[in-house]
Design a protein around this motif. Structure first.
Motif, PDB file in Angstrom:
ATOM      1  N   GLY A 122      -3.158   6.477  -0.129  1.00  0.00           N
ATOM      2  CA  GLY A 122      -3.465   5.954   1.198  1.00  0.00           C
ATOM      3  C   GLY A 122      -2.776   6.762   2.266  1.00  0.00           C
ATOM      4  N   PRO A 123      -3.061   6.434   3.513  1.00  0.00           N
ATOM      5  CA  PRO A 123      -2.546   7.224   4.623  1.00  0.00           C
ATOM      6  C   PRO A 123      -1.046   7.023   4.830  1.00  0.00           C
ATOM      7  N   GLY A 124      -0.485   7.928   5.600  1.00  0.00           N
ATOM      8  CA  GLY A 124       0.883   7.733   6.088  1.00  0.00           C
ATOM      9  C   GLY A 124       1.962   8.464   5.338  1.00  0.00           C
ATOM     10  N   CYS A 150      -9.393   9.844  -9.074  1.00  0.00           N
ATOM     11  CA  CYS A 150     -10.060   9.236 -10.231  1.00  0.00           C
ATOM     12  C   CYS A 150     -10.103   7.729  -9.969  1.00  0.00           C
ATOM     13  N   TYR A 151     -10.914   7.044 -10.776  1.00  0.00           N
ATOM     14  CA  TYR A 151     -11.042   5.592 -10.591  1.00  0.00           C
ATOM     15  C   TYR A 151      -9.770   4.850 -10.991  1.00  0.00           C
ATOM     16  N   MET A 152      -8.858   5.532 -11.665  1.00  0.00           N
ATOM     17  CA  MET A 152      -7.615   4.905 -12.110  1.00  0.00           C
ATOM     18  C   MET A 152      -6.577   4.810 -11.003  1.00  0.00           C
ATOM     19  N   ASP A 153      -6.787   5.534  -9.919  1.00  0.00           N
ATOM     20  CA  ASP A 153      -5.781   5.519  -8.847  1.00  0.00           C
ATOM     21  C   ASP A 153      -5.613   4.120  -8.271  1.00  0.00           C
ATOM     22  N   TYR A 154      -4.395   3.833  -7.798  1.00  0.00           N
ATOM     23  CA  TYR A 154      -4.118   2.562  -7.143  1.00  0.00           C
ATOM     24  C   TYR A 154      -4.242   2.756  -5.632  1.00  0.00           C
ATOM     25  N   VAL A 155      -4.847   1.755  -4.979  1.00  0.00           N
ATOM     26  CA  VAL A 155      -4.936   1.789  -3.520  1.00  0.00           C
ATOM     27  C   VAL A 155      -4.026   0.714  -2.913  1.00  0.00           C
ATOM     28  N   ALA A 156      -3.890  -0.404  -3.604  1.00  0.00           N
ATOM     29  CA  ALA A 156      -3.042  -1.481  -3.098  1.00  0.00           C
ATOM     30  C   ALA A 156      -2.697  -2.403  -4.247  1.00  0.00           C
ATOM     31  N   VAL A 157      -1.650  -3.214  -4.048  1.00  0.00           N
ATOM     32  CA  VAL A 157      -1.365  -4.300  -4.988  1.00  0.00           C
ATOM     33  C   VAL A 157      -1.198  -5.588  -4.197  1.00  0.00           C
ATOM     34  N   VAL A 158      -1.682  -6.684  -4.789  1.00  0.00           N
ATOM     35  CA  VAL A 158      -1.533  -8.008  -4.185  1.00  0.00           C
ATOM     36  C   VAL A 158      -0.513  -8.783  -4.995  1.00  0.00           C
ATOM     37  N   VAL A 159       0.380  -9.481  -4.312  1.00  0.00           N
ATOM     38  CA  VAL A 159       1.316 -10.372  -4.984  1.00  0.00           C
ATOM     39  C   VAL A 159       1.062 -11.780  -4.446  1.00  0.00           C
ATOM     40  N   ALA A 160       0.856 -12.722  -5.369  1.00  0.00           N
ATOM     41  CA  ALA A 160       0.490 -14.078  -4.957  1.00  0.00           C
ATOM     42  C   ALA A 160       1.182 -15.101  -5.847  1.00  0.00           C
ATOM     43  N   HIS A 215      13.045   7.131  -8.883  1.00  0.00           N
ATOM     44  CA  HIS A 215      12.566   8.213  -8.016  1.00  0.00           C
ATOM     45  C   HIS A 215      11.608   7.662  -6.948  1.00  0.00           C
ATOM     46  N   ALA A 216      10.633   6.885  -7.360  1.00  0.00           N
ATOM     47  CA  ALA A 216       9.632   6.385  -6.412  1.00  0.00           C
ATOM     48  C   ALA A 216      10.234   5.372  -5.436  1.00  0.00           C
ATOM     49  N   LEU A 217      11.187   4.577  -5.929  1.00  0.00           N
ATOM     50  CA  LEU A 217      11.794   3.575  -5.050  1.00  0.00           C
ATOM     51  C   LEU A 217      12.976   4.143  -4.259  1.00  0.00           C
ATOM     52  N   ASN A 218      13.307   5.404  -4.540  1.00  0.00           N
ATOM     53  CA  ASN A 218      14.421   6.071  -3.864  1.00  0.00           C
ATOM     54  C   ASN A 218      15.715   5.267  -4.023  1.00  0.00           C
ATOM     55  N   LEU A 219      15.967   4.856  -5.254  1.00  0.00           N
ATOM     56  CA  LEU A 219      17.169   4.078  -5.560  1.00  0.00           C
ATOM     57  C   LEU A 219      18.083   4.914  -6.451  1.00  0.00           C
ATOM     58  N   THR A 257       0.856  -1.188   0.000  1.00  0.00           N
ATOM     59  CA  THR A 257       0.000   0.000   0.000  1.00  0.00           C
ATOM     60  C   THR A 257       0.893   1.239   0.000  1.00  0.00           C
ATOM     61  N   SER A 258       0.247   2.375   0.159  1.00  0.00           N
ATOM     62  CA  SER A 258       0.990   3.649   0.192  1.00  0.00           C
ATOM     63  C   SER A 258       2.136   3.612   1.195  1.00  0.00           C
ATOM     64  N   LEU A 259       1.957   2.869   2.278  1.00  0.00           N
ATOM     65  CA  LEU A 259       2.979   2.840   3.338  1.00  0.00           C
ATOM     66  C   LEU A 259       4.272   2.180   2.865  1.00  0.00           C
ATOM     67  N   ASP A 260       4.202   1.436   1.777  1.00  0.00           N
ATOM     68  CA  ASP A 260       5.372   0.695   1.314  1.00  0.00           C
ATOM     69  C   ASP A 260       6.173   1.415   0.231  1.00  0.00           C
ATOM     70  N   VAL A 261       5.641   2.552  -0.241  1.00  0.00           N
ATOM     71  CA  VAL A 261       6.325   3.244  -1.345  1.00  0.00           C
ATOM     72  C   VAL A 261       7.295   4.267  -0.762  1.00  0.00           C
ATOM     73  N   PRO A 262       8.596   4.141  -1.026  1.00  0.00           N
ATOM     74  CA  PRO A 262       9.570   5.061  -0.419  1.00  0.00           C
ATOM     75  C   PRO A 262       9.282   6.530  -0.741  1.00  0.00           C
ATOM     76  N   VAL A 263       9.072   6.857  -2.021  1.00  0.00           N
ATOM     77  CA  VAL A 263       8.735   8.236  -2.402  1.00  0.00           C
ATOM     78  C   VAL A 263       7.442   8.145  -3.200  1.00  0.00           C
ATOM     79  N   ASN A 264       6.339   8.475  -2.513  1.00  0.00           N
ATOM     80  CA  ASN A 264       5.027   8.125  -3.066  1.00  0.00           C
ATOM     81  C   ASN A 264       4.508   9.188  -4.031  1.00  0.00           C
ATOM     82  N   GLU A 265       5.178   9.324  -5.160  1.00  0.00           N
ATOM     83  CA  GLU A 265       4.733  10.285  -6.176  1.00  0.00           C
ATOM     84  C   GLU A 265       5.357   9.901  -7.503  1.00  0.00           C
TER      85      GLU A 265
END
Lengths: 284, 742
Positions: free
Chosen positions: B92-94, B105-115, B229-233, B71-79
């Motif tokens: 998401g929060p945080g 918009c409906y295109m926004d991501y709220v979470a991803v599942v990995v299985a 940028h988003a992963l701060n790498l 979720t949003s909490l897992d993205v190092p630089v959330n933009e």
């Protein structure tokens, strides 16, 4: 998309198919598979068992002895290309020749098509206009149902549980002027509206007319208003315009089909346009 | 430019990717699998505008086979964002940054599942509990511009992302000179890119420890930048590779699956794959901008356009997916390829809670030219002048001033494409200088009417308005006495246009070897420098100049007996400048392509169906490096523009797309295409293009819609002003004018 899991059994005769059907309440019959399988792939239909009747030879014949009798398993392509069909009911040949695309016409069967009762499909409209009879058989015996009584609602027919369509019988219309005209959906080639007419002519006067419309509402239906507007006229512009108005008036508003591309009011307007086009095609 | 005989360019060399693509051997992103790979599914927003209060993944995580939920909490630089980092990777929060907890918009991501499997990931998706606090949405861009409208982004008053002005000449004087004035409002809606290959990708850690993403995009190095940028790498920890790309048309300029895939692979140290369905693709990438244009133009009795005024409002949707750039281009294009002394334009790109809109073949020009060409036709008609004659009096000449007050770059050929197109369409000039329009055949069927229309346009090649344009190429020459092999490194994306074949043709030509001696290394950030994007009709032009420069250097090294002889070159075209915020003065572009198109239509007045009988497309491509590929681009653009003009009708209801299927969103098939498309390929060299070549991929899209509108008018006397001209809309318009009434 893939369908849910199902079992498969092949029937070698009508009686065997009826027996299998009576033993497996939720089973469905598989003929050409061009209505059922797409619905199953979209998970709109499912069946624990498919009974394949596709190879039952007795259901494949097309005969013309006074009336046209088309076996339920005759494909659209076979019907469209059959000389007797072209002679007895040219509108049916025309309509089956416009179903879907080549692949669909080579696999899809008239019996399957009628059983599916999709109002946007082409053959039911012609069968309703041409006073066809649907012959069915079940464990209780055989019976005949008029096409006008057969289509009850969207994907709903007068077939009882356990019954199989064996043949479709069409009276000889070789003395009539018949035609089918449709506005096709650009993606599916289904009829947005399709109109079938059978005209009994005396010289240049239309003695009587039979008119059916599909695609516009939940079922392929007759338009008595259009029939009356055409009967006794010379099919001039005034008569055609009156019939076009009448067919629109005959469409029940609460049963009009409606979607993003072709809203109900457009379909209604096009029913008049395609009635005129069908009449013009019939009288050539 | 070289006057030597051409060895390889100018030939219709067979595409290097033809065999693999036709036989199905070529792997696209969705075809690639790695051992031990996991599957990802995305949980999209359930709201058009809301604050995400909480995301509870505990039930999903408890499901056997689910490996992780991010979720949003897992993205190092959330933009992230191509021109402006205004969208959270996941909402998401945080977050430290204000507003990253809001879905727009409906295109926004709220979470991803990995299985472990795709099916498990899909089953886990609805188990994620998302708590929203609804916020007032805004769907109408004109309302969004009002101060009382909900404000969607910080620091964007009245939701206006960009406001451009053109203030040229003296409007009062212009209107005073005008003897005829025409006014109209033109509206366009969304267009879906509908590329063959829905979004897919695979991410893994490569042998050098880099998080690597295999995906289809338009600019490897830009994808790489947004991921690191988003992963701060650090940059060198992220690698992007494009395998075969199943079409793009601008729709892959912005991110889709890249960042979340990289995030999951980076965290899990296992390969992670995702494959979108067609429905998911239509719902979750940006669209062509709906634009509303109010235009008022005036001309003198002798046919000179003397004043043009326009207001242009584009719906950007929830985020700025190059909307500022698209509307910037529309601001320039909305006065057409005409030299007009007095111009007043206001153009706005506006945030709403609709699906984001962005790059799509033509980049704002198709909408703008719908208005400009419609105005030109209306003025010509009001003056009782032939439409070609009227255009010939007003189109740009060498040295003409743009609306931005600066001259066009040399090589202006709008008059030449217009002449070629008009002549092919049957216009005749008799006596000299007096143009007459051909009269279409009248069909026997009284329910059908025929008409002919013509329109013209132009568009920039390359990035505009001060962007530091550049493209990198490297050439390596191998051999002893003779050059035995040429390796060209150029990252430009092969999105189906045939760019890679043309890169190799240009490398062969520049080095002076047969095509067979060239090998291309491409589309991998670990192996190539940045090529820039496969967009703005720029790739051949930019890559070609880079390849020529690199080849010259490599040949010098070869002469100095270096083995291998290596040449590296970054091509930088002439500088451009941004709009002056008050007057619009600028040097917008360094090169242009010019196009004119004529169409004959048959209108079924009872059903409203418009059939294209034939299309003539005259394009100045400067130099057709591979004529067959040029023709392919023209025919493809015509069909795509035909769909845009006549069929494609994406319906949005309160921000939600209602027809995300190709069964309900109708695009042309082989049964719908024009009976004939005649491509006229003109070759007036661009002074700075490689071997004189101009970019050309967008241009044949541009004037088709206004040409069709003109042809419908010619047939019926009714102007269509709202795209698309679907049967239902055409019938309504005709019946309002008493045509086709039963």
């Amino acid at each position: 998309m893939f369908p849910d899991k199902f079992d498969y059994v092949r029937a070698s005769s009508v009686d065997e198919a009826i027996q299998l059907l009576s033993q497996n309440e939720d089973a469905k019959l598989l003929a050409g598979g061009h209505s059922l399988l797409p619905a199953m792939k979209l998970r709109l239909a499912d069946a624990p068992l498919l009974i394949d009747i596709g190879r039952i030879a007795e259901l494949k014949s097309i005969t013309a002895n006074g009336t046209l009798k088309i076996g339920a398993l005759a494909t659209h392509a076979e019907i469209a290309g059959n000389a007797d069909v072209q002679k007895y009911c040219s509108a049916l040949a025309a309509a089956t020749g416009q179903v879907g695309d080549n692949q669909v016409r080579n696999f899809g069967t008239l019996g399957g098509n009628v059983a599916h009762a999709d109002p946007a499909s082409d053959p039911p409209t012609v069968l309703v206009a041409c006073n066809a009879t649907i012959h069915v058989k079940g464990s209780g015996g055989a019976r005949a149902i008029k096409a006008t009584d057969f289509f009850l609602d969207l994907y709903t027919t007068a077939l009882e549980a356990g019954e199989i369509i064996t043949a479709i019988e069409v009276p000889n219309h070789s003395g009539h002027k018949c035609a089918y005209a449709k506005l096709e959906h650009p993606a599916s080639r289904y009829a947005v509206v399709g109109v079938a007419v059978c005209l009994e002519m005396s010289g240049s006067t239309c003695k009587s007319a039979s008119v059916a419309i599909g695609g516009a509402t939940n079922i392929a239906m007759r338009s008595s208003g259009a029939e009356q507007a055409l009967a006794g006229t010379s099919l001039d512009d005034a008569a055609l315009n009156a019939a076009a108005a009448a067919i629109q008036a005959d469409l029940p508003d609460d049963a009009l089909m409606d979607d993003i591309t072709f809203p109900a009011d457009y379909r209604k307007a096009m029913s008049g346009v395609y009635l005129k086009r069908a009449v013009k095609a019939a009288i050539g | 430019m070289t006057k030597d005989k051409k060895l390889v360019i100018g030939q219709s060399v067979k595409r290097i990717d033809a065999h693999g693509k036709v036989t199905g051997e070529t792997p696209y992103p969705g075809d690639i699998d790695l051992e031990g790979q996991l599957w990802m599914k995305i949980r999209y927003s359930d709201r058009a505008h809301a604050r995400v209060l909480s995301v509870d993944a505990s039930q999903a995580l408890a499901m056997p086979g689910v490996v992780a939920v991010y979720t949003s909490l897992d993205v190092p630089v959330n933009e992230y964002g191509l021109v402006m980092k205004d969208q959270p990777v996941m909402c998401g929060p945080g977050g430290d940054k204000p507003g990253t907890d809001i879905v727009r918009c409906y295109m926004d991501y709220v979470a991803v599942v990995v299985a472990e499997t795709e099916a498990i990931a899909a089953q886990a998706l609805p188990l994620i509990a998302v708590e929203y606090e609804d916020l007032p949405p805004v769907f109408d861009p004109e309302y969004a511009m009002q101060p009382e409208a909900p404000q969607l982004h910080p620091n964007t008053p009245n939701n206006i992302i960009a406001h451009y002005r053109i203030r040229k000449g003296d409007m009062a004087a212009g209107w005073a000179q005008a003897t005829v004035i025409v006014e109209e409002t033109y509206e366009t809606t969304y267009q879906e890119h509908a590329y063959l290959q829905p979004e897919a990708g695979l991410s893994y850690i490569d042998e050098q420890g880099r998080v690597t993403v295999i995906v289809a995009g338009q600019w490897t190095h830009e994808d790489q930048e947004q991921i690191y940028h988003a992963l701060n790498l650090p940059e060198n920890q992220v690698r992007v590779i494009y395998p075969a790309i199943g079409g793009a048309f601008g729709g892959r300029e912005d991110m889709s699956v890249q960042i979340v895939l990289a995030l999951a692979a980076w965290k899990l140290r296992r390969p992670v794959k995702i494959q979108w369905t067609r429905e998911e693709s239509i719902l979750n990438h940006h669209k062509r901008h709906p634009i509303k244009i109010r235009a008022k133009w005036g001309a003198t009795d002798d046919g000179k356009i003397v004043a043009a005024e326009a207001t242009v409002i584009g719906d950007a949707g929830g985020y700025n997916y190059t909307s500022n750039k698209v509307l910037g281009n529309a601001n320039l294009m909305v006065t057409g390829a005409y030299e007009i002394p007095n111009i007043h334009v206001d153009t706005y790109a506006v945030y709403t809670n609709n699906i984001p809109t962005g790059a799509f073949r033509g980049f704002g020009a198709p909408q703008a030219l719908f208005a400009a060409e419609g105005q030109a036709d209306r003025l010509a008609d009001a003056l009782r002048m032939d439409r070609v004659a009227f255009r010939r009096m007003n189109v740009f000449q060498e040295g003409s001033l743009l609306s931005t007050g600066t001259p066009l770059p040399k090589g202006v050929t709008i008059d030449k494409v217009l002449d070629a197109c008009a002549a092919e369409a049957g216009w005749f000039e008799e006596p000299a200088g007096l143009w007459s329009r051909p009269v279409p055949d009248l069909p026997e069927d009284r329910t059908k009417l025929r008409g002919i229309g013509i329109a013209c346009g132009y568009k920039n090649i390359g990035y505009s308005f001060g962007y530091p344009e550049n493209s990198h190429a490297k050439i390596e020459l191998y051999g002893k006495a003779e050059i035995e092999q040429v390796i060209v490194r150029q990252a430009g994306a092969e999105v189906g246009q045939g760019a890679h074949t043309v890169f190799m043709q240009m490398a062969a030509e520049a080095v002076g070897v047969p095509f067979e001696k060239v090998k291309l290394i491409t589309a991998d950030t670990a192996e190539t420098g940045s090529a820039g994007s496969a967009s703005a009709s720029r790739l051949t032009f930019m890559a070609g100049n880079a390849i020529r420069g690199a080849a010259e250097k490599a040949l010098q090294a070869w002469k100095s007996e270096e083995r291998p002889a290596v040449g590296e070159f970054v091509y930088r075209p002439p500088k451009t400048t941004p709009y002056d915020p008050m007057t619009g003065r600028s040097e917008p572009n360094f090169a242009y392509g010019y196009v004119a198109q004529a169409v004959e239509v048959e209108v079924d007045i009872e059903t409203g169906h418009v059939q294209l009988i034939n299309v003539i497309s005259a394009n100045d491509v400067g130099m057709a490096l591979n004529p067959q590929l040029v023709q392919g681009q023209i025919e493809g653009a015509v069909v795509q523009a035909q769909g845009y003009a006549l069929m494609e009708n994406l319906i949005s209801d309160k921000g939600r797309i209602k027809n995300p299927f190709l069964s309900t969103y109708l695009i042309p098939t082989v049964l719908d295409v024009p009976l004939e498309v005649k491509s006229i390929i003109l070759e007036y060299p661009d002074p700075i293009g490689p071997w004189g070549a101009r970019g050309m991929a967008e241009m044949p899209f541009l004037p088709l819609m206004p040409a069709i509108a003109a042809a419908i008018y010619n047939a019926t006397g009714v102007w269509m002003t709202s795209q698309p001209f679907t049967p239902e809309k055409v019938v309504k318009a005709l019946r309002q004018h008493g045509i086709g009434v039963i």
